[in-house]
Motif scaffolding. Structure first.
Motif, mmCIF file in Angstrom:
data_model
loop_
_atom_site.group_PDB
_atom_site.id
_atom_site.type_symbol
_atom_site.label_atom_id
_atom_site.label_comp_id
_atom_site.label_asym_id
_atom_site.label_seq_id
_atom_site.Cartn_x
_atom_site.Cartn_y
_atom_site.Cartn_z
ATOM 1 N N PHE A 137 0.826 -1.194 0.000
ATOM 2 C CA PHE A 137 0.000 0.000 0.000
ATOM 3 C C PHE A 137 0.868 1.255 0.000
ATOM 4 O O PHE A 137 1.844 1.351 0.736
ATOM 5 N N ALA A 138 0.466 2.217 -0.817
ATOM 6 C CA ALA A 138 1.233 3.459 -0.931
ATOM 7 C C ALA A 138 1.273 4.219 0.390
ATOM 8 O O ALA A 138 2.249 4.897 0.691
ATOM 9 N N PHE A 162 8.124 6.702 -9.547
ATOM 10 C CA PHE A 162 7.926 7.396 -8.281
ATOM 11 C C PHE A 162 7.176 8.689 -8.551
ATOM 12 O O PHE A 162 7.517 9.438 -9.463
ATOM 13 N N LYS A 163 6.180 8.954 -7.734
ATOM 14 C CA LYS A 163 5.422 10.193 -7.825
ATOM 15 C C LYS A 163 5.742 10.988 -6.557
ATOM 16 O O LYS A 163 5.491 10.511 -5.450
ATOM 17 N N PHE A 164 6.333 12.171 -6.728
ATOM 18 C CA PHE A 164 6.804 12.959 -5.589
ATOM 19 C C PHE A 164 5.996 14.245 -5.408
ATOM 20 O O PHE A 164 5.466 14.793 -6.384
ATOM 21 N N PHE A 165 5.959 14.708 -4.139
ATOM 22 C CA PHE A 165 5.200 15.907 -3.770
ATOM 23 C C PHE A 165 6.021 16.757 -2.812
ATOM 24 O O PHE A 165 6.794 16.227 -2.016
ATOM 25 N N SER A 174 -2.485 11.802 -2.373
ATOM 26 C CA SER A 174 -2.220 11.027 -3.589
ATOM 27 C C SER A 174 -2.072 9.531 -3.284
ATOM 28 O O SER A 174 -2.567 8.684 -4.024
ATOM 29 N N ALA A 175 -1.391 9.218 -2.184
ATOM 30 C CA ALA A 175 -1.191 7.813 -1.810
ATOM 31 C C ALA A 175 -2.525 7.142 -1.494
ATOM 32 O O ALA A 175 -2.744 5.967 -1.844
ATOM 33 N N GLU A 176 -3.436 7.871 -0.852
ATOM 34 C CA GLU A 176 -4.767 7.311 -0.570
ATOM 35 C C GLU A 176 -5.502 6.984 -1.870
ATOM 36 O O GLU A 176 -6.133 5.938 -1.995
#
Length: 187
Positions: A137-138, A162-165, A174-176
């Protein structure tokens, strides 16, 4: 150093957090630099005591299998880290790029690493692979890039990246969404 050393130091002060770093050649930063090189450079800003609180999470990928276990163990010792955690590669169902090697290659590498570790006089802990029920899970973990951004694995047209913030709040939202999408696809 783009990643705030103060931020990392705050994490290291709290024993609630398990702080791991990635040392895999296959991962690259958003600027295209190898992640292991960027992480190693950032480690130089931490004290010896702070580095001892870090565990190197190493996914056993082809670049790792090509190396001698002694060389990897010696690198962890040289970096002054507190632990080495070998992780089994599990190809993501949604990713296009997959590495092809058998479980027996992974097992042989882990056994060789354990034997080399027992022969050596290393000051860090060797953590053996174990099942992690919530590892997919993210929201179960956050990646912090060498540039100080917060990220999770994401997929675009079945391509893993990878998606970064810039903030932890944006990462969590975003992870949810990512977790809900994975659960929806899983049925």
């Amino acid at each position: 150093l783009a990643l705030s050393v103060d931020f990392v130091r705050e994490l290291l002060k709290d024993s609630f957090y398990s702080v791991g770093i990635s040392l895999n050649e296959e991962r690259v930063t958003t600027s295209g630099r190898r992640m292991d090189e960027a992480v190693e450079e950032n480690l130089q800003s931490l004290s010896k005591e702070e580095r001892k609180r870090l565990t190197a999470n190493v996914v056993v990928l082809p670049s790792v299998l090509r190396r001698k276990p002694k060389d990897i163990l010696d690198d962890i010792e040289r970096l002054g880290l507190g632990g080495l955690h070998l992780l089994e590669y599990s190809p993501p169902k949604q990713a296009k790029e997959r590495y092809h090697f058998s479980v027996s290659h992974f097992e042989a590498f882990v056994i060789a690493t354990m034997k080399e570790y027992e022969r050596g006089n290393y000051s860090f802990a060797l953590e053996l692979p174990k099942p992690e029920p919530f590892g997919n899970f993210a929201t179960s973990h956050v990646f912090v890039s060498p540039t100080g951004e917060f990220g999770h694995l994401a997929y675009d047209n079945d391509e893993e990246y990878f998606k970064f913030f810039p903030t932890i709040e944006e990462w969590y939202r975003s992870a949810e969404i990512q977790d809900k999408e994975i659960m929806r696809k899983a049925g």
